[in-house]
Write a protein that holds these residues in place. Structure first.
Motif, PDB file in Angstrom:
ATOM      1  N   GLU A   1      33.715  42.566  45.008  1.00 19.50           N
ATOM      2  CA  GLU A   1      34.493  43.243  46.053  1.00 19.50           C
ATOM      3  C   GLU A   1      35.975  42.911  45.929  1.00 19.50           C
ATOM      4  N   GLN A   2      36.273  41.639  45.682  1.00 22.12           N
ATOM      5  CA  GLN A   2      37.669  41.229  45.557  1.00 22.12           C
ATOM      6  C   GLN A   2      38.306  41.883  44.331  1.00 22.12           C
ATOM      7  N   TYR A   3      37.539  42.012  43.278  1.00 17.58           N
ATOM      8  CA  TYR A   3      38.065  42.557  42.021  1.00 17.58           C
ATOM      9  C   TYR A   3      38.257  44.071  42.114  1.00 17.58           C
ATOM     10  N   ASP A   4      37.257  44.762  42.688  1.00 16.62           N
ATOM     11  CA  ASP A   4      37.290  46.221  42.714  1.00 16.62           C
ATOM     12  C   ASP A   4      38.086  46.800  43.875  1.00 16.62           C
ATOM     13  N   LYS A   5      38.120  46.068  45.012  1.00 13.64           N
ATOM     14  CA  LYS A   5      38.806  46.599  46.193  1.00 13.64           C
ATOM     15  C   LYS A   5      39.654  45.523  46.865  1.00 13.64           C
ATOM     16  N   PRO A   6      40.701  45.046  46.184  1.00 19.38           N
ATOM     17  CA  PRO A   6      41.571  44.053  46.810  1.00 19.38           C
ATOM     18  C   PRO A   6      42.201  44.615  48.080  1.00 19.38           C
ATOM     19  N   ALA A   7      42.268  43.783  49.124  1.00 16.63           N
ATOM     20  CA  ALA A   7      42.731  44.254  50.430  1.00 16.63           C
ATOM     21  C   ALA A   7      44.229  44.473  50.482  1.00 16.63           C
ATOM     22  N   ASN A   8      44.973  43.790  49.621  1.00 14.32           N
ATOM     23  CA  ASN A   8      46.428  43.927  49.634  1.00 14.32           C
ATOM     24  C   ASN A   8      46.991  43.589  48.253  1.00 14.32           C
ATOM     25  N   VAL A   9      48.301  43.712  48.125  1.00 12.55           N
ATOM     26  CA  VAL A   9      48.951  43.498  46.834  1.00 12.55           C
ATOM     27  C   VAL A   9      48.767  42.061  46.354  1.00 12.55           C
ATOM     28  N   PHE A  10      48.812  41.079  47.279  1.00  9.79           N
ATOM     29  CA  PHE A  10      48.668  39.692  46.848  1.00  9.79           C
ATOM     30  C   PHE A  10      47.302  39.454  46.212  1.00  9.79           C
ATOM     31  N   VAL A  11      46.235  39.889  46.867  1.00  8.62           N
ATOM     32  CA  VAL A  11      44.889  39.686  46.314  1.00  8.62           C
ATOM     33  C   VAL A  11      44.765  40.414  44.977  1.00  8.62           C
ATOM     34  N   ALA A  12      45.321  41.623  44.895  1.00  7.04           N
ATOM     35  CA  ALA A  12      45.264  42.388  43.650  1.00  7.04           C
ATOM     36  C   ALA A  12      45.946  41.648  42.514  1.00  7.04           C
ATOM     37  N   SER A  13      47.064  40.994  42.814  1.00  8.01           N
ATOM     38  CA  SER A  13      47.807  40.283  41.766  1.00  8.01           C
ATOM     39  C   SER A  13      47.183  38.941  41.425  1.00  8.01           C
ATOM     40  N   PHE A  14      46.458  38.352  42.394  1.00 11.29           N
ATOM     41  CA  PHE A  14      45.929  36.997  42.202  1.00 11.29           C
ATOM     42  C   PHE A  14      44.562  36.998  41.523  1.00 11.29           C
ATOM     43  N   ILE A  15      43.718  37.941  41.883  1.00 13.59           N
ATOM     44  CA  ILE A  15      42.349  37.970  41.366  1.00 13.59           C
ATOM     45  C   ILE A  15      42.303  38.816  40.090  1.00 13.59           C
ATOM     46  N   GLY A  16      41.822  38.214  39.026  1.00  8.19           N
ATOM     47  CA  GLY A  16      41.696  38.908  37.746  1.00  8.19           C
ATOM     48  C   GLY A  16      42.561  38.273  36.682  1.00  8.19           C
ATOM     49  N   SER A  17      42.028  38.172  35.481  1.00  9.03           N
ATOM     50  CA  SER A  17      42.778  37.590  34.368  1.00  9.03           C
ATOM     51  C   SER A  17      42.462  38.388  33.088  1.00  9.03           C
ATOM     52  N   PRO A  18      43.494  39.013  32.482  1.00  9.62           N
ATOM     53  CA  PRO A  18      44.890  39.084  32.901  1.00  9.62           C
ATOM     54  C   PRO A  18      45.035  39.789  34.248  1.00  9.62           C
ATOM     55  N   ALA A  19      46.209  39.615  34.866  1.00  9.99           N
ATOM     56  CA  ALA A  19      46.440  40.151  36.186  1.00  9.99           C
ATOM     57  C   ALA A  19      46.515  41.671  36.177  1.00  9.99           C
ATOM     58  N   MET A  20      46.285  42.255  37.346  1.00 18.27           N
ATOM     59  CA  MET A  20      46.434  43.699  37.506  1.00 18.27           C
ATOM     60  C   MET A  20      47.892  44.106  37.281  1.00 18.27           C
ATOM     61  N   ASN A  21      48.096  45.237  36.641  1.00 12.76           N
ATOM     62  CA  ASN A  21      49.435  45.823  36.544  1.00 12.76           C
ATOM     63  C   ASN A  21      49.791  46.420  37.894  1.00 12.76           C
ATOM     64  N   LEU A  22      50.925  46.037  38.452  1.00 10.55           N
ATOM     65  CA  LEU A  22      51.356  46.525  39.763  1.00 10.55           C
ATOM     66  C   LEU A  22      52.812  46.944  39.697  1.00 10.55           C
ATOM     67  N   GLY A  23      53.137  48.038  40.343  1.00 10.67           N
ATOM     68  CA  GLY A  23      54.528  48.490  40.385  1.00 10.67           C
ATOM     69  C   GLY A  23      54.773  49.375  41.580  1.00 10.67           C
ATOM     70  N   THR A  24      56.030  49.485  41.986  1.00 12.23           N
ATOM     71  CA  THR A  24      56.430  50.342  43.098  1.00 12.23           C
ATOM     72  C   THR A  24      57.139  51.568  42.537  1.00 12.23           C
ATOM     73  N   PHE A  25      56.655  52.757  42.939  1.00  5.38           N
ATOM     74  CA  PHE A  25      57.129  53.994  42.327  1.00  5.38           C
ATOM     75  C   PHE A  25      57.423  55.047  43.389  1.00  5.38           C
ATOM     76  N   PRO A  26      58.338  55.973  43.076  1.00  4.91           N
ATOM     77  CA  PRO A  26      58.652  57.030  44.032  1.00  4.91           C
ATOM     78  C   PRO A  26      57.539  58.069  44.104  1.00  4.91           C
ATOM     79  N   VAL A  27      57.397  58.655  45.290  1.00  2.00           N
ATOM     80  CA  VAL A  27      56.430  59.727  45.508  1.00  2.00           C
ATOM     81  C   VAL A  27      57.182  61.046  45.550  1.00  2.00           C
ATOM     82  N   ALA A  28      56.771  61.999  44.715  1.00  2.00           N
ATOM     83  CA  ALA A  28      57.367  63.333  44.685  1.00  2.00           C
ATOM     84  C   ALA A  28      56.267  64.345  44.961  1.00  2.00           C
ATOM     85  N   GLY A  29      56.290  64.926  46.144  1.00  2.00           N
ATOM     86  CA  GLY A  29      55.225  65.851  46.520  1.00  2.00           C
ATOM     87  C   GLY A  29      53.902  65.112  46.653  1.00  2.00           C
TER      88      GLY A  29
END
Length: 370
Positions: A222-250
């Motif tokens: 559950e933690q691996y497939d559905k992290p509740a927030n960005v911190f859990v997503a970045s902390f659980i898993g090795s190598p870490a999840m790729n995370l980035g902030t991007f603009p939304v267009a439409g």
């Protein structure tokens, strides 16, 4: 055996304005192996010490079974603790170390001997009972420390980073032994570690903490497939999840020259506080190498390749990012075929597998539906 319940348990150290543990609500089932995990200073060891009675509970309560133990002395809580430091008496034999607490409690010698022999058999220490700690390896000393806890036959085991002093190879074998032992004894166990690999491989459930706050509780999957927030997503898993902030267009998130479609549900969950941005996450193994020009393909310029024999990981940069966009890490990580790794300096194109992307609010960092 017993359940364990933290009911809004809070610990504030003298001289500090911020709680080390802030209103922890957590229920641990009878016989469950629960791992408390998080970075240094997150409050995991403090939570364990509160349960052990070694730290005061400033607010809230702690229960072992139906008994409120918030103000009960450690010796009366019917728990046994294994520390990072083995804390063995150097002048005593293994048998004497394991049976010392029972001797202090006044148990008959024959009963102490039987319990020590039983624990030594479980831990494969029978041939070492007459040795002293200096004649043992690090792994054997840690098993003696565990044996000392087992002979007490407690309702709850507490383990505070017991593998930190072992080398990497021994940690792997010992964590397997601990997990197997816990299943065999079926005793409620609370295990503290900062190593998320230990957490994923050992625990029935994992509780992730950050800055004294509980972030998420769930099974490793559950933690691996559905992290509740960005911190859990970045902390659980090795190598870490790729995370980035991007603009939304439409109805699209723009990642460099690529676009990623967003569902109506995801778009509807965005708020004005997100300022037209969204956090996108995808794991290295969720990326497929695809031909250039494939719809939605993300270009990655490879900087470094890690070849691990059974696996390979390419680390690279995404060209053409919008000036408002950024990845949280210096590199995007792509899992590659270890028999056909991309060359350093090459540009590869990857696509996120359908359903394996993760979306989070840029404002709250919480998971968004998709």
């Amino acid at each position: 055996m017993a359940t364990v319940t933290f009911d809004s348990a809070t610990r504030i150290y003298p001289g500090s304005d911020q709680p080390a543990v802030n209103k922890l609500d957590l229920h641990i089932d009878d016989g469950e192996f629960l791992v408390l995990v998080g970075p240094s200073g997150c409050g995991k060891s403090t939570s364990l010490r509160m349960l052990a009675g070694l730290e005061e509970v400033n607010e809230g309560r702690i229960f072992i079974g139906d008994r409120d133990v918030t103000d009960v002395q450690p010796k009366d809580r019917d728990i046994a603790m294994v520390f990072q430091n083995y804390a063995l008496y150097p002048h005593m034999t293994v048998a004497d170390n394991m049976g010392f607490a029972l001797k202090i409690a006044g148990l008959p010698k024959d009963q102490i001997r039987d319990r020590v022999q039983e624990a030594a058999k479980i831990l494969d220490l029978e041939q070492y009972l007459t040795r002293k700690p200096k004649a043992l390896s690090g792994g054997q000393r840690q098993r003696v420390a565990m044996g000392r806890a087992i002979v007490r036959q407690p309702r709850v085991f507490l383990m505070d980073e017991p593998l930190s002093n072992l080398d990497a190879k021994l940690r792997v074998s010992t964590r397997t032994q601990i997990a197997s032992l816990q299943r065999r004894l079926d005793v409620t166990t609370v295990y503290v570690t900062h190593d998320q690999t230990e957490a994923l491989t050992m625990g029935d459930r994992i509780a992730v903490l950050k800055d004294g706050l509980l972030q998420q509780v769930g099974t490793p999957l559950e933690q691996y497939d559905k992290p509740a927030n960005v911190f859990v997503a970045s902390f659980i898993g090795s190598p870490a999840m790729n995370l980035g902030t991007f603009p939304v267009a439409g109805s699209m998130a723009k990642i460099g020259d690529a676009t990623l479609p967003l569902s109506r549900t995801t778009i509807g969950a965005l708020t004005p506080e997100d300022h037209g941005m969204i956090v996108v996450g995808f794991r290295p193994e969720s990326l497929d190498l695809v031909p250039e020009g494939t719809p939605g393909a993300i270009a990655v310029e490879v900087d470094i390749v890690e070849e691990l024999g059974s696996d390979a990981f390419a680390y690279g940069q995404v060209p053409g990012l919008d000036e408002t966009a950024s990845f949280t890490s210096d590199h995007v990580i792509v899992r590659a075929d270890p028999r056909a790794v991309p060359a350093k300096g090459a540009i590869v194109h990857v696509a996120i597998r359908e359903g394996e992307q993760h979306f989070f609010s840029a404002a709250t960092q919480l998971r968004l539906p998709f």
